[in-house]
Design a protein around this motif. Structure first.
Motif, mmCIF file in Angstrom:
data_model
loop_
_atom_site.group_PDB
_atom_site.id
_atom_site.type_symbol
_atom_site.label_atom_id
_atom_site.label_comp_id
_atom_site.label_asym_id
_atom_site.label_seq_id
_atom_site.Cartn_x
_atom_site.Cartn_y
_atom_site.Cartn_z
ATOM 1 N N TYR A 1 0.813 -1.210 0.000
ATOM 2 C CA TYR A 1 0.000 0.000 0.000
ATOM 3 C C TYR A 1 0.850 1.264 0.000
ATOM 4 C CZ TYR A 1 -4.561 -2.099 0.050
ATOM 5 O OH TYR A 1 -5.684 -2.767 -0.321
ATOM 6 N N GLY A 2 2.047 1.202 0.545
ATOM 7 C CA GLY A 2 2.955 2.343 0.466
ATOM 8 C C GLY A 2 3.352 2.620 -0.973
ATOM 9 N N ILE A 3 3.706 1.564 -1.702
ATOM 10 C CA ILE A 3 4.062 1.720 -3.122
ATOM 11 C C ILE A 3 2.851 2.189 -3.913
ATOM 12 C CG2 ILE A 3 4.750 0.453 -5.201
ATOM 13 C CD1 ILE A 3 6.479 -1.320 -3.286
ATOM 14 N N GLN A 4 1.700 1.599 -3.641
ATOM 15 C CA GLN A 4 0.483 2.015 -4.334
ATOM 16 C C GLN A 4 0.174 3.484 -4.040
ATOM 17 O OE1 GLN A 4 -3.361 0.758 -2.881
ATOM 18 N NE2 GLN A 4 -3.965 0.165 -4.959
ATOM 19 N N SER A 5 0.351 3.902 -2.804
ATOM 20 C CA SER A 5 0.094 5.292 -2.435
ATOM 21 C C SER A 5 1.001 6.233 -3.215
ATOM 22 C CB SER A 5 0.310 5.500 -0.937
ATOM 23 O OG SER A 5 -0.606 4.741 -0.194
ATOM 24 N N TYR A 6 2.244 5.853 -3.350
ATOM 25 C CA TYR A 6 3.185 6.683 -4.114
ATOM 26 C C TYR A 6 2.667 6.897 -5.534
ATOM 27 C CZ TYR A 6 7.237 7.984 -6.855
ATOM 28 O OH TYR A 6 8.079 8.623 -7.730
ATOM 29 N N PHE A 7 2.264 5.819 -6.193
ATOM 30 C CA PHE A 7 1.800 5.940 -7.565
ATOM 31 C C PHE A 7 0.466 6.678 -7.668
ATOM 32 C CE2 PHE A 7 4.820 2.417 -8.197
ATOM 33 C CZ PHE A 7 5.606 3.031 -9.167
ATOM 34 N N VAL A 8 -0.421 6.450 -6.722
ATOM 35 C CA VAL A 8 -1.716 7.148 -6.738
ATOM 36 C C VAL A 8 -1.508 8.650 -6.562
ATOM 37 C CG1 VAL A 8 -3.851 7.484 -5.413
ATOM 38 C CG2 VAL A 8 -3.096 5.178 -5.982
ATOM 39 N N LEU A 9 -0.541 9.028 -5.757
ATOM 40 C CA LEU A 9 -0.321 10.444 -5.472
ATOM 41 C C LEU A 9 0.554 11.155 -6.496
ATOM 42 C CD1 LEU A 9 0.197 10.208 -1.616
ATOM 43 C CD2 LEU A 9 -1.792 11.134 -2.807
ATOM 44 N N THR A 10 1.359 10.419 -7.245
ATOM 45 C CA THR A 10 2.371 11.108 -8.068
ATOM 46 C C THR A 10 2.267 10.910 -9.573
ATOM 47 O OG1 THR A 10 3.925 9.272 -7.887
ATOM 48 C CG2 THR A 10 4.057 11.008 -6.204
ATOM 49 N N THR A 11 1.435 10.012 -10.062
ATOM 50 C CA THR A 11 1.515 9.680 -11.487
ATOM 51 C C THR A 11 0.596 10.492 -12.386
ATOM 52 O OG1 THR A 11 -0.033 7.870 -11.178
ATOM 53 C CG2 THR A 11 2.317 7.338 -11.117
ATOM 54 N N GLY A 12 -0.037 11.538 -11.904
ATOM 55 C CA GLY A 12 -0.814 12.384 -12.804
ATOM 56 C C GLY A 12 -2.299 12.306 -12.572
#
Length: 160
Positions: A27-38
């Motif tokens: 979920y940490g990795i998923q959070s990173y992508f949800v918050l940063t990928t556009g």
């Protein structure tokens, strides 16, 4: 206590303790992508006029998830700690289970509605599913049974 059952319980507890950090890392990795990928589908749309609601919902979900993971970890650690003394049911775990019963519907509601945070549109339609009712009811039954088992074990300690 049956040594095979205790050994099996310990193995299961250690496996669960190993899986909880993996759950958090995922979920940490998923959070990173949800918050940063556009601003695509499945990520937070930073151009949304309702960005405050979306980010708040996302953060509340992650906090509820961390709370559940913490409660679950404490529950497993208590099982292992009390097993060393020959006790399976502890008062500490009774309390943790009741707290889980209270947190679980909030976590389920937030999980079911993560689309509010991660949709490209500004649709804030709230979804109510059986998850926020069914899972807490099952947890309530388990917490009640655990409490009864704890009370019986305490009563048996007093019996000569």
């Amino acid at each position: 206590m049956n040594k095979k059952i205790v050994k099996f319980l310990k193995i299961v507890c250690y496996v669960v303790l190993a899986l909880i950090p993996l759950w958090m890392i995922f979920y940490g990795i998923q959070s990173y992508f949800v918050l940063t990928t556009g601003s695509g589908e499945g990520v937070i749309n930073w151009d949304s006029p309702r960005i405050g609601v979306k980010v708040t919902f996302f953060v509340l979900h992650r906090l509820a998830m961390l709370t559940m993971a913490g409660l679950f970890t404490a529950f497993i650690i208590n099982i292992l700690r009390y097993l060393k003394n020959g006790t399976i049911f502890s008062r500490a775990n009774v309390v943790l289970l009741w707290v889980m019963v209270l947190v679980l519907p909030i976590y389920s509601f937030l999980s079911d509605n993560m689309g509010i945070a991660c949709e490209r549109t500004d649709n804030l339609a709230i979804v109510i599913t059986d998850n926020m009712f069914l899972y807490p009811l099952v947890a309530l039954i388990i917490a009640s049974l655990y409490k009864i088992a704890y009370d019986v074990a305490e009563e048996q300690k007093l019996t000569i």
